[in-house]
Design a protein around this motif. Structure first.
Motif, PDB file in Angstrom:
ATOM      1  N   GLY A  47     -16.566   4.144 -25.153  1.00 36.27           N
ATOM      2  CA  GLY A  47     -15.765   4.906 -25.292  1.00 36.27           C
ATOM      3  C   GLY A  47     -15.080   5.885 -25.292  1.00 36.27           C
ATOM      4  N   SER A  50     -17.011   9.449 -25.206  1.00 33.46           N
ATOM      5  CA  SER A  50     -16.877  10.123 -23.916  1.00 33.46           C
ATOM      6  C   SER A  50     -15.593  11.155 -23.964  1.00 33.46           C
ATOM      7  CB  SER A  50     -16.879   8.793 -22.725  1.00 33.46           C
ATOM      8  OG  SER A  50     -16.074   8.102 -23.015  1.00 33.46           O
ATOM      9  N   TYR A  84      -8.273   4.990 -25.141  1.00 35.12           N
ATOM     10  CA  TYR A  84      -9.721   4.932 -24.722  1.00 35.12           C
ATOM     11  C   TYR A  84     -11.025   3.439 -24.895  1.00 35.12           C
ATOM     12  CZ  TYR A  84      -7.090   9.180 -23.291  1.00 35.12           C
ATOM     13  OH  TYR A  84      -6.835  10.531 -22.959  1.00 35.12           O
ATOM     14  N   PRO A  85     -11.165   3.751 -25.454  1.00 31.49           N
ATOM     15  CA  PRO A  85     -12.373   2.640 -25.601  1.00 31.49           C
ATOM     16  C   PRO A  85     -12.183   1.336 -25.572  1.00 31.49           C
ATOM     17  CG  PRO A  85     -12.241   3.822 -28.349  1.00 31.49           C
ATOM     18  CD  PRO A  85     -11.092   4.281 -27.239  1.00 31.49           C
ATOM     19  N   TYR A  87      -9.878   0.752 -22.952  1.00 28.41           N
ATOM     20  CA  TYR A  87     -10.082   0.886 -21.592  1.00 28.41           C
ATOM     21  C   TYR A  87     -11.297   0.558 -21.070  1.00 28.41           C
ATOM     22  CZ  TYR A  87      -8.438   2.900 -16.897  1.00 28.41           C
ATOM     23  OH  TYR A  87      -7.653   2.792 -15.391  1.00 28.41           O
ATOM     24  N   VAL A  88     -12.323   1.104 -21.810  1.00 27.09           N
ATOM     25  CA  VAL A  88     -13.523   1.834 -20.904  1.00 27.09           C
ATOM     26  C   VAL A  88     -14.099  -0.033 -21.458  1.00 27.09           C
ATOM     27  CG1 VAL A  88     -15.768   2.105 -21.887  1.00 27.09           C
ATOM     28  CG2 VAL A  88     -14.219   4.008 -21.644  1.00 27.09           C
ATOM     29  N   TYR A  89     -13.822  -0.369 -22.002  1.00 29.52           N
ATOM     30  CA  TYR A  89     -14.182  -1.896 -22.564  1.00 29.52           C
ATOM     31  C   TYR A  89     -13.599  -3.184 -21.018  1.00 29.52           C
ATOM     32  CZ  TYR A  89     -14.898  -6.677 -24.402  1.00 29.52           C
ATOM     33  OH  TYR A  89     -14.785  -8.502 -24.326  1.00 29.52           O
ATOM     34  N   CYS A  92     -15.879  -1.936 -18.501  1.00 31.42           N
ATOM     35  CA  CYS A  92     -17.669  -3.189 -18.573  1.00 31.42           C
ATOM     36  C   CYS A  92     -16.895  -3.926 -18.355  1.00 31.42           C
ATOM     37  CB  CYS A  92     -17.679  -2.826 -19.446  1.00 31.42           C
ATOM     38  SG  CYS A  92     -17.812  -0.996 -19.456  1.00 31.42           S
ATOM     39  N   TYR A 150     -19.937   5.208 -17.113  1.00 34.90           N
ATOM     40  CA  TYR A 150     -19.687   4.002 -18.019  1.00 34.90           C
ATOM     41  C   TYR A 150     -20.472   2.602 -17.364  1.00 34.90           C
ATOM     42  CZ  TYR A 150     -15.362   6.495 -19.803  1.00 34.90           C
ATOM     43  OH  TYR A 150     -14.754   6.908 -20.117  1.00 34.90           O
TER      44      TYR A 150
END
Length: 166
Positions: A47, A50, A84-85, A87-89, A92, A150
């Motif tokens: 995350g 990217s 951001y990381p 949010y990506v977590y 997922c 993702y």
């Protein structure tokens, strides 16, 4: 080594960044763990990577600034390495948690792209993003690509993790 300065003044955008980070971190701690620790670390690093990759690719065009000025401050670091990381977590996490059928996977990606677009739009109103030739509607297509990326990353990482398990 690059140093990150404090902002010139503490206002709405810094407040929102801290608030958003605390909320994301709170839910990260409170929700049941969905992934093994090694996969969680991979998702978080991916995350952060990217988010930075997007800025690197668009850097030559100087299409937007993040936070109050074009120079990086500590709140840029918080945004790129913590928010951001997470949010990506969460993307997922919910993607994996609900075990969506194929027809709902596309809807899930669309919904997260819309959510990302709304967060960016609100961020621009709060001064987190300042556009210089970029229009927020362009971001929707970027979010569709990123969130699809993702999804592929999660699928591949889980497959590799499963095959590496004893």
């Amino acid at each position: 080594m690059k140093t990150y300065a404090l902002p010139n003044y503490f206002d709405l955008n810094e407040t929102i960044i801290l608030l958003f980070w605390f909320v994301l971190f709170y839910f990260y701690i409170k929700l049941p763990k969905q992934f093994p620790a090694s996969l969680t670390v991979f998702i978080l690093v991916f995350g952060a990577f990217s988010a930075r990759l997007g800025d690197i690719l668009f850097f030559p065009y100087d299409l937007y600034d993040v936070m109050d000025n074009p120079k990086h401050c500590i709140f840029d670091l918080i945004l790129y390495t913590l928010i951001y990381p997470l949010y990506v977590y969460f993307y997922c996490y919910f993607y994996d948690r609900f075990k969506l059928s194929t027809e709902f996977q596309f809807l899930h990606i669309i919904c997260w792209a819309i959510l990302s677009f709304i967060f960016e739009w609100l961020g621009s109103k709060a001064g987190i993003y300042t556009y210089k030739g970029w229009r927020p509607i362009y971001s929707f297509n970027i979010y569709l690509l990123l969130i699809s990326w993702y999804t592929l990353m999660l699928y591949k990482a889980k497959s590799l993790h499963k095959s590496a398990a004893p």
